[in-house]
Design a protein around this motif. Sequence first.
Motif, PDB file in Angstrom:
ATOM      1  N   ALA A  17       0.834  -1.203   0.000  1.00 56.36           N
ATOM      2  CA  ALA A  17       0.000   0.000   0.000  1.00 56.36           C
ATOM      3  C   ALA A  17       0.869   1.254   0.000  1.00 56.36           C
ATOM      4  O   ALA A  17       0.555   2.243  -0.684  1.00 56.36           O
ATOM      5  N   VAL A  18       1.969   1.226   0.747  1.00 51.69           N
ATOM      6  CA  VAL A  18       2.911   2.353   0.751  1.00 51.69           C
ATOM      7  C   VAL A  18       3.514   2.523  -0.638  1.00 51.69           C
ATOM      8  O   VAL A  18       3.669   3.644  -1.149  1.00 51.69           O
ATOM      9  N   SER A  20       2.177   1.715  -3.532  1.00 52.80           N
ATOM     10  CA  SER A  20       1.193   2.301  -4.444  1.00 52.80           C
ATOM     11  C   SER A  20       0.964   3.776  -4.141  1.00 52.80           C
ATOM     12  O   SER A  20       0.660   4.560  -5.045  1.00 52.80           O
ATOM     13  N   SER A  21       1.129   4.177  -2.877  1.00 50.11           N
ATOM     14  CA  SER A  21       1.006   5.591  -2.522  1.00 50.11           C
ATOM     15  C   SER A  21       2.117   6.401  -3.175  1.00 50.11           C
ATOM     16  O   SER A  21       1.878   7.501  -3.708  1.00 50.11           O
ATOM     17  N   LEU A  24       1.396   6.570  -6.925  1.00 54.62           N
ATOM     18  CA  LEU A  24       0.342   7.540  -7.218  1.00 54.62           C
ATOM     19  C   LEU A  24       0.872   8.967  -7.103  1.00 54.62           C
ATOM     20  O   LEU A  24       0.548   9.833  -7.933  1.00 54.62           O
ATOM     21  N   GLY A  25       1.699   9.226  -6.073  1.00 54.19           N
ATOM     22  CA  GLY A  25       2.278  10.558  -5.917  1.00 54.19           C
ATOM     23  C   GLY A  25       3.116  10.960  -7.126  1.00 54.19           C
ATOM     24  O   GLY A  25       3.018  12.089  -7.622  1.00 54.19           O
ATOM     25  N   CYS A  49      -6.481   3.336  -6.150  1.00 53.19           N
ATOM     26  CA  CYS A  49      -5.619   3.507  -4.970  1.00 53.19           C
ATOM     27  C   CYS A  49      -6.446   3.671  -3.703  1.00 53.19           C
ATOM     28  O   CYS A  49      -6.104   3.117  -2.648  1.00 53.19           O
ATOM     29  N   LEU A  50      -7.518   4.437  -3.786  1.00 58.57           N
ATOM     30  CA  LEU A  50      -8.383   4.606  -2.613  1.00 58.57           C
ATOM     31  C   LEU A  50      -8.957   3.258  -2.174  1.00 58.57           C
ATOM     32  O   LEU A  50      -9.010   2.953  -0.973  1.00 58.57           O
ATOM     33  N   TRP A  53      -6.204   1.178  -0.513  1.00 56.69           N
ATOM     34  CA  TRP A  53      -5.967   1.592   0.879  1.00 56.69           C
ATOM     35  C   TRP A  53      -7.100   1.099   1.788  1.00 56.69           C
ATOM     36  O   TRP A  53      -6.858   0.709   2.934  1.00 56.69           O
ATOM     37  N   ASN A 245      -1.807  -3.968  -6.058  1.00 53.88           N
ATOM     38  CA  ASN A 245      -0.810  -2.898  -6.002  1.00 53.88           C
ATOM     39  C   ASN A 245       0.206  -2.991  -7.140  1.00 53.88           C
ATOM     40  O   ASN A 245       0.668  -1.962  -7.647  1.00 53.88           O
TER      41      ASN A 245
END
Length: 367
Positions: A17-18, A20-21, A24-25, A49-50, A53, A245
């Motif tokens: 998850a980190v 994919s964050s 996305l950033g 992504c939402l 998470w 992810n």
Amino acid sequence: MASSQGPAVAGITIAFAVMSSIVLGLRLFARIHVLKRMGVDDYLIIGACLLSWAFTAATVVAVQHGMGHHYSDVDTSDLSTYSLAVWLSSMFYLACLGFIKTSVCWFYTLLGDKFLTRLSILMMCILVAQAVSFVLTAAFQCTPIARAWDKTIPGHCVTINHFYLANAALNILTDILTYTLPIRVIFNLHMPSKQKIALAAILCLGLFACISSIIRITYIPSMLSSPDFTYAISGAMYWSAIEINIGILASSIPSFKALASRFLPRLIGEYSSNKNYGAWTSSGATRRYGTGFSKVREHGIKLQSRTERETVTDTQIGRNTSEERIIIPEGKIFAHTEIETNVEEMTANRIERAAFLFLTHGFIGLH
């Protein structure tokens, strides 16, 4: 207390998850700051992504209430919360896959090949129908709905075991269909060896997303039949996290081309326009792309007068500079015109979108 897979499930899920964050950033930075434009595929990935998470949060809650632990070690008072978290996570997972694959197909429609566009639109209809039907089935598997996580409530449920197996098999099928759509376009490309290596790397990454889905399905039978279900579900859960992810990562790779072109041009290499890699136009294509793997540059065109009788046209593209003398006949009036054209913003988004074919997209620069 016996060994538990709970920490492994939570750790793997959170780690991906980190990742994919961060992905996305970087994608949003490339689209908003570098290209200054967002597309429908970007919004779909934001939704994915939402949901990823949300899946992570539900998985962590499930771990805290027994997931990964042997059933004999689980407090029975926690089973209701555990079942609710698993019920929610299944819907988040199914919806997330739908968003990812729909985003990929939308991206295909932007590549300019008419045949690929038609297939992509058809595939999007299939994916949306699949995702909606699967999420609704998971949500309303029991009557009343609360019986899905609280078996003490009177009612009945569908044979969920059959649903999970069918769902996993159909997900693998749509993965393969979605990821192989651009093969016909790829066969028409003529790329230098450096780009072929990059294409192979993308293919491997995309194939890993499919492989993770295949690995996940091997855990489902034991998860559904084992009396130690809180322990048996562990493998399926963390492979679900890996699958969604990695899908988000692979679908976001085209955005990294824009970042590399702007900030790390030497990382991706530069090919001058005089190299004979040619260009490609697939049958029915409405756009034409060069196959050079090059940095997007500003193109300045200026006309300036040096003397009364001559001008110099200075056109600078990349590192190439040429000068041409223009003789003005006697008695003629010379009009001094300066034209400066910045095509980076106009073409960067098209170059970035054509830069990769997801799963089978390679780097395709515009000369």
